[in-house]
Design an enzyme around this catalytic site. Structure first.
Site, PDB file in Angstrom:
ATOM      1  N   ALA A  46       0.850  -1.115  -0.008  1.00 47.34           N
ATOM      2  CA  ALA A  46       0.003  -0.172   0.092  1.00 47.34           C
ATOM      3  C   ALA A  46       0.935   1.120   0.009  1.00 47.34           C
ATOM      4  O   ALA A  46       0.318   2.507  -0.048  1.00 47.34           O
ATOM      5  CB  ALA A  46      -0.990   0.040   1.234  1.00 47.34           C
ATOM      6  N   GLY A  52      13.610  -3.891  -3.708  1.00 48.14           N
ATOM      7  CA  GLY A  52      13.679  -2.263  -4.062  1.00 48.14           C
ATOM      8  C   GLY A  52      13.958  -1.568  -3.238  1.00 48.14           C
ATOM      9  O   GLY A  52      14.798  -0.635  -3.064  1.00 48.14           O
ATOM     10  N   HIS A 100      16.090  13.801  -3.135  1.00 47.14           N
ATOM     11  CA  HIS A 100      14.624  13.082  -2.781  1.00 47.14           C
ATOM     12  C   HIS A 100      13.834  13.823  -2.257  1.00 47.14           C
ATOM     13  O   HIS A 100      13.858  14.763  -1.522  1.00 47.14           O
ATOM     14  CB  HIS A 100      15.227  11.822  -2.370  1.00 47.14           C
ATOM     15  CG  HIS A 100      15.827  10.856  -3.286  1.00 47.14           C
ATOM     16  ND1 HIS A 100      16.994  10.811  -3.431  1.00 47.14           N
ATOM     17  CD2 HIS A 100      15.415   9.637  -3.908  1.00 47.14           C
ATOM     18  CE1 HIS A 100      17.393   9.760  -4.315  1.00 47.14           C
ATOM     19  NE2 HIS A 100      16.156   8.854  -4.421  1.00 47.14           N
ATOM     20  N   LYS A 104      11.906  10.457   2.563  1.00 44.60           N
ATOM     21  CA  LYS A 104      12.734   9.243   2.321  1.00 44.60           C
ATOM     22  C   LYS A 104      13.391   8.888   3.730  1.00 44.60           C
ATOM     23  O   LYS A 104      13.908   9.903   4.258  1.00 44.60           O
ATOM     24  CB  LYS A 104      13.678   9.406   1.204  1.00 44.60           C
ATOM     25  CG  LYS A 104      14.823   8.407   0.845  1.00 44.60           C
ATOM     26  CD  LYS A 104      15.479   8.678  -0.399  1.00 44.60           C
ATOM     27  CE  LYS A 104      16.363   7.594  -0.458  1.00 44.60           C
ATOM     28  NZ  LYS A 104      15.939   6.090  -0.577  1.00 44.60           N
ATOM     29  N   GLY A 112      20.068   4.667  -2.151  1.00 44.07           N
ATOM     30  CA  GLY A 112      20.747   3.492  -2.582  1.00 44.07           C
ATOM     31  C   GLY A 112      21.540   3.736  -3.907  1.00 44.07           C
ATOM     32  O   GLY A 112      22.476   2.936  -4.095  1.00 44.07           O
ATOM     33  N   THR A 113      20.871   4.477  -4.716  1.00 42.25           N
ATOM     34  CA  THR A 113      21.210   4.698  -5.967  1.00 42.25           C
ATOM     35  C   THR A 113      22.751   5.599  -5.889  1.00 42.25           C
ATOM     36  O   THR A 113      23.687   5.301  -6.441  1.00 42.25           O
ATOM     37  CB  THR A 113      20.504   5.729  -6.880  1.00 42.25           C
ATOM     38  OG1 THR A 113      19.033   5.066  -6.716  1.00 42.25           O
ATOM     39  CG2 THR A 113      20.827   5.888  -8.229  1.00 42.25           C
TER      40      THR A 113
HETATM   41  N1  LIG Z   1      14.880   0.634  -6.134  1.00 42.59           N
HETATM   42  C1  LIG Z   1      14.125   1.494  -6.837  1.00 42.59           C
HETATM   43  O1  LIG Z   1      14.091   1.632  -7.866  1.00 42.59           O
HETATM   44  C2  LIG Z   1      13.418   2.235  -5.688  1.00 42.59           C
HETATM   45  C3  LIG Z   1      13.536   2.141  -4.352  1.00 42.59           C
HETATM   46  N2  LIG Z   1      12.645   2.781  -3.500  1.00 42.59           N
HETATM   47  C4  LIG Z   1      12.905   2.459  -1.966  1.00 42.59           C
HETATM   48  O2  LIG Z   1      11.783   1.776  -1.804  1.00 42.59           O
HETATM   49  C5  LIG Z   1      11.502   1.906  -0.345  1.00 42.59           C
HETATM   50  C6  LIG Z   1      10.035   2.292  -0.024  1.00 42.59           C
HETATM   51  O3  LIG Z   1       9.906   3.430  -0.768  1.00 42.59           O
HETATM   52  P1  LIG Z   1       8.307   4.050  -0.785  1.00 42.59           P
HETATM   53  O4  LIG Z   1       7.388   3.056  -1.582  1.00 42.59           O
HETATM   54  O5  LIG Z   1       8.473   5.193  -1.179  1.00 42.59           O
HETATM   55  O6  LIG Z   1       8.009   4.180   0.803  1.00 42.59           O
HETATM   56  P2  LIG Z   1       6.504   4.264   1.500  1.00 42.59           P
HETATM   57  O7  LIG Z   1       6.685   4.534   2.871  1.00 42.59           O
HETATM   58  O8  LIG Z   1       5.565   4.843   0.777  1.00 42.59           O
HETATM   59  O9  LIG Z   1       5.836   2.920   1.523  1.00 42.59           O
HETATM   60  C7  LIG Z   1       6.394   1.583   2.158  1.00 42.59           C
HETATM   61  C8  LIG Z   1       5.639   0.765   2.715  1.00 42.59           C
HETATM   62  O10 LIG Z   1       5.840  -0.474   3.366  1.00 42.59           O
HETATM   63  C9  LIG Z   1       5.138  -0.450   4.435  1.00 42.59           C
HETATM   64  N3  LIG Z   1       5.874  -1.380   5.429  1.00 42.59           N
HETATM   65  C10 LIG Z   1       6.963  -0.730   6.163  1.00 42.59           C
HETATM   66  N4  LIG Z   1       7.494  -1.829   7.057  1.00 42.59           N
HETATM   67  C11 LIG Z   1       7.028  -2.943   6.736  1.00 42.59           C
HETATM   68  C12 LIG Z   1       6.875  -4.311   6.930  1.00 42.59           C
HETATM   69  N5  LIG Z   1       7.914  -4.647   7.666  1.00 42.59           N
HETATM   70  N6  LIG Z   1       5.920  -5.306   6.353  1.00 42.59           N
HETATM   71  C13 LIG Z   1       5.106  -4.624   5.372  1.00 42.59           C
HETATM   72  N7  LIG Z   1       5.033  -3.429   5.034  1.00 42.59           N
HETATM   73  C14 LIG Z   1       5.783  -2.675   5.591  1.00 42.59           C
HETATM   74  C15 LIG Z   1       4.855   0.840   5.077  1.00 42.59           C
HETATM   75  O11 LIG Z   1       3.870   0.726   5.984  1.00 42.59           O
HETATM   76  P3  LIG Z   1       3.871   2.178   7.037  1.00 42.59           P
HETATM   77  O12 LIG Z   1       3.590   3.301   6.116  1.00 42.59           O
HETATM   78  O13 LIG Z   1       2.673   1.607   8.019  1.00 42.59           O
HETATM   79  O14 LIG Z   1       5.200   2.079   7.841  1.00 42.59           O
HETATM   80  C16 LIG Z   1       4.472   1.588   3.637  1.00 42.59           C
HETATM   81  O15 LIG Z   1       3.087   1.333   3.389  1.00 42.59           O
HETATM   82  C17 LIG Z   1      12.542   2.786   0.201  1.00 42.59           C
HETATM   83  O16 LIG Z   1      13.381   2.124   0.719  1.00 42.59           O
HETATM   84  C18 LIG Z   1      12.909   3.605  -0.960  1.00 42.59           C
HETATM   85  O17 LIG Z   1      14.236   3.972  -0.905  1.00 42.59           O
HETATM   86  C19 LIG Z   1      11.789   3.519  -3.940  1.00 42.59           C
HETATM   87  C20 LIG Z   1      11.616   3.956  -5.100  1.00 42.59           C
HETATM   88  C21 LIG Z   1      12.476   3.406  -6.229  1.00 42.59           C
HETATM   89  O1  LIG Z   2      13.149   6.725  -1.775  1.00 36.27           O
HETATM   90  C1  LIG Z   2      13.035   6.500  -3.104  1.00 36.27           C
HETATM   91  O2  LIG Z   2      12.134   7.411  -3.467  1.00 36.27           O
HETATM   92  C2  LIG Z   2      13.982   6.142  -4.115  1.00 36.27           C
HETATM   93  N1  LIG Z   2      14.784   5.282  -3.459  1.00 36.27           N
HETATM   94  C3  LIG Z   2      15.774   4.502  -4.231  1.00 36.27           C
HETATM   95  C4  LIG Z   2      17.161   5.107  -3.580  1.00 36.27           C
HETATM   96  O3  LIG Z   2      17.518   5.328  -2.448  1.00 36.27           O
HETATM   97  O4  LIG Z   2      18.252   5.082  -4.677  1.00 36.27           O
HETATM   98  C5  LIG Z   2      15.665   4.886  -5.702  1.00 36.27           C
HETATM   99  C6  LIG Z   2      15.187   5.956  -6.060  1.00 36.27           C
HETATM  100  O5  LIG Z   2      15.998   7.031  -6.174  1.00 36.27           O
HETATM  101  C7  LIG Z   2      13.825   6.591  -5.449  1.00 36.27           C
END
Ligand SMILES: NC(=O)C1=CN([C@@H]2O[C@H](COP(=O)(O)OP(=O)(O)OC[C@H]3O[C@@H](n4cnc5c(N)ncnc54)[C@H](OP(=O)(O)O)[C@@H]3O)[C@@H](O)[C@H]2O)C=CC1
Ligand SMILES: O=C(O)C1=N[C@H](C(=O)O)C[C@H](O)C1
Length: 273
Positions: A13, A106, A162, A166, A172-173
């Site tokens: 979500a 991710g 960002h 965050k 991480g990038t």
């Molecule tokens: N590799 C890539 O290309 C990318 C990586 N990212 C990374 O992805 C991660 C998530 O980013 P983003 O979607 O923006 O973050 P969000 O906070 O929008 O989403 C994370 C979700 O995971 C939930 N969550 C946290 N811990 C748990 C758990 N232990 N079990 C199940 N659900 C959990 C959160 O719930 P709650 O809100 O209740 O804590 C929240 O709903 C970050 O580390 C970000 O850096 C982001 C974009 C691109």
């Molecule tokens: O948290 C984000 O949004 C993102 N996280 C990743 C990172 O830490 O590099 C990838 C992207 O930059 C978006």
């Protein structure tokens, strides 16, 4: 026709999780079988409704282990996609491997030791998996261009920018970019003057190779990175801008399809292209 890949999305979500739910549920060769969150108030709610795509008949659950077991009972090789939080991703990934579900990770913030440990664990289980700091092709191309440039420039700094939701810094990038630049083993940014930081952190963080990383967090930003190379009389600047999280989805789908074919855990999308 090959069996559809059963996919569990953890953090379903969240900002990234919702995008993944959308593309996985639309992919003809994938079957969204589980959606995990940590908020008990979400338990039982349909992830499609929560994400705004209409009913998908996949209820949210907080029980990761039961969901992983359930995924292994589906036909096909199951995959877990994790976009959660740096504090939980290591345990989630270990659990996936332990239960025989291929991880596509991710979530950023894993240490090098944790990545190595997960790679060793996956190796022992002959289990495919991927830890991908950035799923967008533009970033991979930028990193490749940077590695080329690093052969000719001795001075480089990275600025990553960002949104202010965050959790981890540097991104991480940026960490991965610095690691790639470090692969030649040369020291960067030899000092030309004795520097004093009048305010701690003014010069950013520094890798073992001397690369500086600066992290900016502001509302209005999404995900952006600049790599600036300097030499006497010239600057070479590489920049990537993400304007929509949809940009990550082709890479996520590619990783899901690839991890069912490989028998080890890779770190970086470049290993799957
Ligand atoms: N590799 C890539 O290309 C990318 C990586 N990212 C990374 O992805 C991660 C998530 O980013 P983003 O979607 O923006 O973050 P969000 O906070 O929008 O989403 C994370 C979700 O995971 C939930 N969550 C946290 N811990 C748990 C758990 N232990 N079990 C199940 N659900 C959990 C959160 O719930 P709650 O809100 O209740 O804590 C929240 O709903 C970050 O580390 C970000 O850096 C982001 C974009 C691109
Ligand atoms: O948290 C984000 O949004 C993102 N996280 C990743 C990172 O830490 O590099 C990838 C992207 O930059 C978006």
């Amino acid at each position: 026709m090959a069996e559809a890949i059963p996919v569990v999305v953890v953090g379903a979500a969240g900002k990234m999780g919702r995008e993944v739910v959308k593309v996985v549920s639309q992919a003809a060769d994938m079957n969204l079988v589980g959606a995990v969150e940590r908020d008990p108030e979400m338990e039982g709610q349909d992830i499609g409704e929560v994400a705004g795509y209409g009913e998908l008949e996949v209820p949210l659950t907080t029980d990761l282990q039961a969901t992983l077991v359930m995924a292994t009972q589906e036909r096909g090789n199951p995959v877990m996609v994790d976009f959660t939080h740096p504090d939980f991703v290591y345990e989630n990934t270990r659990a996936a491997i332990a239960y025989g579900v291929r991880p596509v990770i991710g979530t950023t913030g894993l240490s090098n030791e944790q990545i190595q440990d997960l790679a060793d664990f996956a190796d022992k289980a002959s289990m495919g998996g991927a830890i991908i700091p950035n799923f967008s092709i533009g970033v991979i191309l930028m990193q490749q261009a940077a590695v080329q440039a690093s052969r000719y420039f001795d001075h480089v700094e990275i600025i990553e920018l960002h949104h202010n939701q965050k959790a981890d810094a540097p991104s991480g990038t940026a960490v991965k970019t610095a690691e790639l630049l470090g692969e030649f083993g040369k020291p960067y940014n030899p000092p030309s003057v004795e520097e004093t930081e009048k305010m701690a952190g003014a010069r950013g963080s520094q890798t073992q190779d001397g690369i500086r990383i600066h992290s900016v967090r502001l509302p209005g930003l999404l995900a952006h990175q600049e790599i600036i190379f300097g030499a006497p009389g010239q600057l070479y600047t590489l920049r990537h801008d993400t304007s929509d999280r949809a940009s990550f989805m082709p890479g996520v789908l590619l990783a899901i399809r690839k991890v069912v074919e490989i028998k080890n855990l890779v770190y970086g999308l470049e290993h799957l292209l």
